[in-house]
Design a protein around this motif. Structure first.
Motif, mmCIF file in Angstrom:
data_model
loop_
_atom_site.group_PDB
_atom_site.id
_atom_site.type_symbol
_atom_site.label_atom_id
_atom_site.label_comp_id
_atom_site.label_asym_id
_atom_site.label_seq_id
_atom_site.Cartn_x
_atom_site.Cartn_y
_atom_site.Cartn_z
ATOM 1 N N SER A 1 1.000 73.960 21.627
ATOM 2 C CA SER A 1 1.444 72.718 22.111
ATOM 3 C C SER A 1 2.649 72.012 21.469
ATOM 4 O O SER A 1 2.978 72.805 20.397
ATOM 5 N N THR B 1 2.468 69.432 19.859
ATOM 6 C CA THR B 1 1.475 68.963 18.578
ATOM 7 C C THR B 1 1.839 69.879 17.508
ATOM 8 O O THR B 1 2.448 69.665 16.402
ATOM 9 N N THR C 1 5.058 55.353 20.323
ATOM 10 C CA THR C 1 4.924 56.938 20.524
ATOM 11 C C THR C 1 3.329 57.613 20.862
ATOM 12 O O THR C 1 2.777 56.720 20.449
ATOM 13 N N PHE C 2 3.463 58.780 21.088
ATOM 14 C CA PHE C 2 2.126 59.378 20.947
ATOM 15 C C PHE C 2 1.624 59.688 19.694
ATOM 16 O O PHE C 2 2.538 59.831 18.928
ATOM 17 N N SER D 1 0.546 62.330 18.103
ATOM 18 C CA SER D 1 1.115 63.617 17.486
ATOM 19 C C SER D 1 2.474 63.565 16.819
ATOM 20 O O SER D 1 2.754 64.105 15.693
ATOM 21 N N THR D 2 3.472 62.644 17.039
ATOM 22 C CA THR D 2 4.588 62.356 16.362
ATOM 23 C C THR D 2 4.269 62.144 14.873
ATOM 24 O O THR D 2 4.851 62.549 13.986
ATOM 25 N N VAL E 1 12.093 59.700 18.842
ATOM 26 C CA VAL E 1 11.171 60.199 20.312
ATOM 27 C C VAL E 1 12.220 60.055 21.235
ATOM 28 O O VAL E 1 12.592 58.855 21.376
ATOM 29 N N ASP F 1 11.453 64.563 18.624
ATOM 30 C CA ASP F 1 10.190 64.610 19.381
ATOM 31 C C ASP F 1 10.857 64.635 20.710
ATOM 32 O O ASP F 1 10.902 63.578 21.369
ATOM 33 N N ALA G 1 9.354 66.039 23.255
ATOM 34 C CA ALA G 1 8.192 66.600 24.212
ATOM 35 C C ALA G 1 8.442 66.331 25.810
ATOM 36 O O ALA G 1 7.946 66.728 26.634
ATOM 37 N N GLN G 2 8.794 64.969 25.955
ATOM 38 C CA GLN G 2 9.448 64.679 27.263
ATOM 39 C C GLN G 2 10.901 65.012 27.501
ATOM 40 O O GLN G 2 11.269 64.397 28.783
ATOM 41 N N HIS H 1 2.456 70.350 28.325
ATOM 42 C CA HIS H 1 1.048 69.905 28.846
ATOM 43 C C HIS H 1 1.360 69.589 30.362
ATOM 44 O O HIS H 1 2.581 69.236 30.882
ATOM 45 N N LYS I 1 3.814 66.923 31.656
ATOM 46 C CA LYS I 1 5.187 67.109 31.454
ATOM 47 C C LYS I 1 6.053 67.525 32.601
ATOM 48 O O LYS I 1 5.166 68.241 33.540
ATOM 49 N N GLU J 1 -1.764 73.401 28.498
ATOM 50 C CA GLU J 1 -1.295 73.087 27.266
ATOM 51 C C GLU J 1 -0.179 73.944 26.837
ATOM 52 O O GLU J 1 -0.155 75.090 26.909
ATOM 53 N N GLY J 2 0.862 73.557 25.982
ATOM 54 C CA GLY J 2 1.908 74.632 25.489
ATOM 55 C C GLY J 2 3.055 73.691 24.805
ATOM 56 O O GLY J 2 3.137 72.469 25.143
ATOM 57 N N TYR K 1 1.961 53.066 25.159
ATOM 58 C CA TYR K 1 1.112 53.603 24.068
ATOM 59 C C TYR K 1 0.562 52.340 23.456
ATOM 60 O O TYR K 1 1.354 51.242 23.457
#
Ligand code: PLP
Length: 385
Positions: A59, A61, A85-86, A88-89, A131, A157, A159-160, A183, A186, A193-194, A326
Motif C-alpha cells: 500500500s 501507507t 490529508t489522509f 497515513s501521511t 501531499v 505523498d 498517493a493521488q 488502492h 485511485k 490495495e497496493g 478529510y
C-alpha cells in the motif's frame, strides 16, 4: 461497493485484461513478491519516472512507513505536513516516534502553504511531507529550496499523483522519496490495495531493498551479489504479491486510455459547472500553470458546511452519491496527541467543510456526468444553495 445509487461515487478501475494476467500469473507458479509481473511494473515505472528505484509495496501507507525508516526518523523528530490529508501521511512518521507539525493549506489547491513552512521549522525538524491533493502538485520548487537551506528531507505523498507533473516532472520524483497508491479509489489499482515507493536519492536504494525484505539482504542474494542472505537491518514485509502486480499490469498497459477518459470526465464537469462558478454559487478546482493534473478527483467548493450538507442530501435523493474528506488531522483524537498545528488555522478547517467530491471513475458515462451537473444546477435554480 454497490451503493445502490444511480450514479456511484467510485468504481475500481477495470480494463478487461486483468483476468488474463491474473491467470497467467497463477500458471507461472510464482505469486509472491518480485515475480514476473512485479518486475514488469517496476520497470515500467523506472522508465517512466527515471527514478533510481521503484518498489511495489502492499500500500502507499507501507511505502510511507518505509520512507520514515529510510530517512532515519527517531523519537522526538518533527515532521512538517498539511493537516488536510489522509491519516497515513502522519501515521507513518508517528510510528517511528515523530511529532507532527501541521501547517495550513492554500485555499486554491488545498495543498500545504509553502509560505508557512519556514516558520514551522525548529531544531528538531527532520522532514517535510507535501501531499499533492487531487493529483495537483504542491509548490515543490519553494519546498525543495527550503529543505536545502535547512538540510531537511522531503517525502512526497503522491498517493493521488500518478501521471501528474510539475514543471514537466512526474509527481513523486521531485523530492528525495515519493509514494503512490494503487488502492481501489485511485486512478490505477492493483486489485484493491497496493503502493509504490519511489527512490530518487540514490543513497537510499540499497537500504530500501533491505527494509522491504524484512531487514535481510535477500535482494542482493537473488542477484548473486552475496552467497547467502541474513538479517542485516530493521525491516518488515513490504512486498506486493505478484497477483496484485498482474492486476496492476493490466492497467498500466492501458494507462494512456485510462487517463484520457478520466480527463474527459473532469473537463465535462468543469465545462458544465462553469456557469455556477461565474454566478458565484460555487468554486471550481484551480490548476496552477506549471501543473498537469491527472483528473483523480473532481471537487467543487460550496459556500459553507450547511450548504454542502443540503446539496449532498439533495443529490442523494436523486440517486447521486457524493462524498467529502478529510477531518483535519490536527482536530482528530490522534492528531491532538501526536501533533500540533503551527500558526493559525485560517483555511484548513474552513476549506475542509466546503469541499464536495463528485462521482469520478474510469467508465463514468457522459450521460451520468450531465445528470449530476443538471441536478447541481437545479439545486441552485430553486434557491436551495
Ligand atoms: C490514498 C491515500 C493514502 C493511502 O494510500 P493506501 O494505498 O490506501 O495506503 C495516503 N495518502 C493520501 C494523500 C491518499 O490519498
Amino acid at each position: 461497493m454497490d451503493s445502490g445509487m444511480r450514479v456511484d461515487f467510485n468504481r475500481p478501475t477495470y480494463c478487461g485484461r486483468e483476468d488474463y494476467h491474473l491467470s497467467n500469473c497463477i500458471s507461472s507458479k510464482h505469486i509472491s513478491g518480485d515475480g514476473h509481473y512485479s518486475r514488469k511494473c517496476q520497470e515500467w515505472f523506472e522508465n517512466r519516472l527515471r527514478c533510481h528505484k521503484a518498489l511495489l509495496t502492499p500500500s502507499c501507507t507501507h511505502a510511507l512507513e518505509m520512507a520514515a525508516m529510510l530517512i532515519g526518523i527517531e523519537p522526538e523528530d518533527e515532521v512538517i505536513m498539511p493537516s488536510y490529508t489522509f491519516v497515513s501521511t502522519a501515521n507513518a512518521f508517528v510510528l517511528r516516534g515523530a511529532k507532527i507539525v501541521f501547517v495550513d493549506i492554500r485555499p486554491d489547491t488545498l495543498n500545504i502553504d509553502e509560505k508557512k513552512i519556514e516558520e514551522a521549522i525548529s531544531e528538531k525538524t527532520k522532514a517535510i511531507v507535501p501531499v499533492h491533493y487531487a493529483g495537483v502538485s504542491s509548490e515543490m520548487e519553494t519546498i525543495m529550496q527550503i529543505a536545502d537551506r535547512y538540510g531537511l528531507y522531503v517525502i512526497e505523498d503522491a498517493a493521488q499523483g500518478i501521471m501528474s507533473s510539475y514543471h514537466n516532472k512526474e509527481l513523486g520524483t521531485i523530492a528525495h522519496i515519493g509514494a503512490y497508491s494503487f488502492h481501489e479509489t485511485k486512478n490505477f489499482t492493483s486489485g484493491g490495495e497496493g503502493g509504490l515507493l519511489i527512490v530518487n536519492d540514490e543513497k537510499f536504494v540499497d537500504r530500501a531493498e533491505i527494509i522491504r525484505e524484512k531487514g535481510t539482504n535477500r535482494s542482493k542474494f537473488f542477484r548473486g551479489l552475496v552467497d547467502r542472505y541474513s538479517w542485516v537491518d530493521i525491516g518488515s514485509s513490504y512486498l506486493m504479491n505478484d497477483l496484485s502486480a498482474a492486476y496492476l499490469w493490466g492497467q498500466l498497459e492501458m494507462a494512456v486510455e485510462i487517463q484520457k477518459k478520466r480527463m474527459n470526465s473532469w473537463n465535462l464537469y468543469y465545462e458544465g459547472l462553469k456557469e455556477l462558478k461565474s454566478k458565484g454559487y460555487i468554486e471550481l478546482p484551480t490548476i496552477p500553470q506549471e501543473c498537469k493534473h491527472n483528473a483523480h478527483i473532481f471537487y467543487i467548493k460550496l459556500k459553507d458546511l450547511e450548504s454542502r450538507t443540503k446539496l449532498i442530501e439533495y443529490l442523494k435523493e436523486r440517486g447521486i452519491l457524493t462524498l467529502f474528506h478529510y477531518v483535519p488531522l490536527h482536530s482528530s483524537q490522534a492528531g491532538m496527541r501526536y501533533g500540533r498545528f503551527n500558526g493559525a488555522d485560517i483555511f484548513t478547517s474552513k476549506e475542509s467543510e466546503r469541499v464536495l467530491r463528485l462521482p469520478m471513475y474510469y467508465g463514468l458515462s457522459a450521460e451520468d456526468i450531465e445528470f449530476v451537473v443538471e441536478n447541481i444546477k437545479q439545486f441552485y435554480e430553486i434557491g436551495k444553495g
